[in-house]
Design a protein around this motif. Sequence first.
Motif, PDB file in Angstrom:
ATOM      1  N   LYS A 132     -55.702  24.594   5.738  1.00  0.00           N
ATOM      2  CA  LYS A 132     -55.849  25.007   7.135  1.00  0.00           C
ATOM      3  C   LYS A 132     -55.049  24.098   8.068  1.00  0.00           C
ATOM      4  CE  LYS A 132     -59.345  26.320  10.542  1.00  0.00           C
ATOM      5  NZ  LYS A 132     -60.806  26.437  10.819  1.00  0.00           N
ATOM      6  N   GLN A 133     -55.000  22.811   7.739  1.00  0.00           N
ATOM      7  CA  GLN A 133     -54.272  21.861   8.579  1.00  0.00           C
ATOM      8  C   GLN A 133     -52.766  22.118   8.565  1.00  0.00           C
ATOM      9  OE1 GLN A 133     -55.627  18.164   6.874  1.00  0.00           O
ATOM     10  NE2 GLN A 133     -57.270  17.910   8.389  1.00  0.00           N
ATOM     11  N   LEU A 135     -51.365  25.044   7.669  1.00  0.00           N
ATOM     12  CA  LEU A 135     -51.096  26.474   7.809  1.00  0.00           C
ATOM     13  C   LEU A 135     -50.104  26.801   8.928  1.00  0.00           C
ATOM     14  CD1 LEU A 135     -51.746  29.340   6.834  1.00  0.00           C
ATOM     15  CD2 LEU A 135     -53.720  29.333   8.392  1.00  0.00           C
ATOM     16  N   PRO A 136     -50.239  26.221  10.144  1.00  0.00           N
ATOM     17  CA  PRO A 136     -49.275  26.550  11.201  1.00  0.00           C
ATOM     18  C   PRO A 136     -47.836  26.210  10.823  1.00  0.00           C
ATOM     19  CG  PRO A 136     -51.204  25.478  12.128  1.00  0.00           C
ATOM     20  CD  PRO A 136     -51.321  25.349  10.641  1.00  0.00           C
ATOM     21  N   ASP A 137     -47.649  25.104  10.112  1.00  0.00           N
ATOM     22  CA  ASP A 137     -46.301  24.716   9.693  1.00  0.00           C
ATOM     23  C   ASP A 137     -45.729  25.713   8.700  1.00  0.00           C
ATOM     24  OD1 ASP A 137     -44.036  22.710   9.324  1.00  0.00           O
ATOM     25  OD2 ASP A 137     -44.828  22.816   7.283  1.00  0.00           O
ATOM     26  N   MET A 139     -46.579  28.921   8.327  1.00  0.00           N
ATOM     27  CA  MET A 139     -46.326  30.188   9.006  1.00  0.00           C
ATOM     28  C   MET A 139     -45.067  30.113   9.863  1.00  0.00           C
ATOM     29  SD  MET A 139     -50.263  31.182  10.035  1.00  0.00           S
ATOM     30  CE  MET A 139     -49.779  32.652  10.933  1.00  0.00           C
ATOM     31  N   SER A 140     -44.868  28.997  10.543  1.00  0.00           N
ATOM     32  CA  SER A 140     -43.673  28.820  11.365  1.00  0.00           C
ATOM     33  C   SER A 140     -42.421  28.773  10.499  1.00  0.00           C
ATOM     34  CB  SER A 140     -43.797  27.547  12.193  1.00  0.00           C
ATOM     35  OG  SER A 140     -42.593  27.274  12.889  1.00  0.00           O
TER      36      SER A 140
END
Length: 267
Positions: A132-133, A135-137, A139-140
């Motif tokens: 989860k930590q 995840l944004p990286d 997806m980007s």
Amino acid sequence: MALITLNNISLRYTSKAAKRLGAMDAGADELDIAGPLERRSGRNMRINALQDVSLTLRDGTRLGIIGSNGSGKTTLLRVLGGLFVPQEGDVTLSGRVATMFTLGIGMSAEASGLQNIYLSGLVAGASRKQIKQILPDIMSFTGLGDYIHLPISTYSQGMAMRLKFACATAFQPDIILLDEWIGAGDESFQEKAQARLEKILADAGIIVVASHNIKLIQDVTTEVLWLERGQVKMLGPTQEVLDARGAERRKAAEQAADNAKAQARGD
């Protein structure tokens, strides 16, 4: 601390099993099962893909694997990655492994890109909190936008490769196994992928790369394992092994030329 130890391993399978196990990778230029053959029942053959291979790799090792088509390079990588289990000998492995030659392992075609990120992270040994930590990286990095919520069966090949590469490189591995050099996506993504892969390689404990690309082997590795017909022919410093193989190939070419001239003369 990263560690790989192979102690007198041997691996064999039938020609039918070779196809079932995926000895021929999609897009590969070789069928990596060309060890000594033993005829079994009917047309089925037993292939001795690896024979009595011993190897110890520790933190800091940068190993290249070279050899002719079918010498056992891909098979050995799959043993190192835990995908193939040898019938004889022992394999000891310590550390998180990234197998860059099988980017799709651990992925489900019917699950969404997001679900596959979690699945790949769990396969890599990460907790849900860790996934989860980061995840944004991930997806980007993929640049998939809202497509991340769709099943990857709906993706184009390029989109799927971007997701697979991002997942495979999301968590810094201790051990990296590469079959040739990974290409993923279009030109713009290739640049991002190259930069990311170079950083991961710099930080990894052990790197093993199998390739026909001599310059790549020279640039990336400090030691080389030379395989022929599933057996270790030579193991040593990169340039020393490359020189020995080059000399043997030149000698074989000269002998072939002499034989051709002799046949032309009718000797």
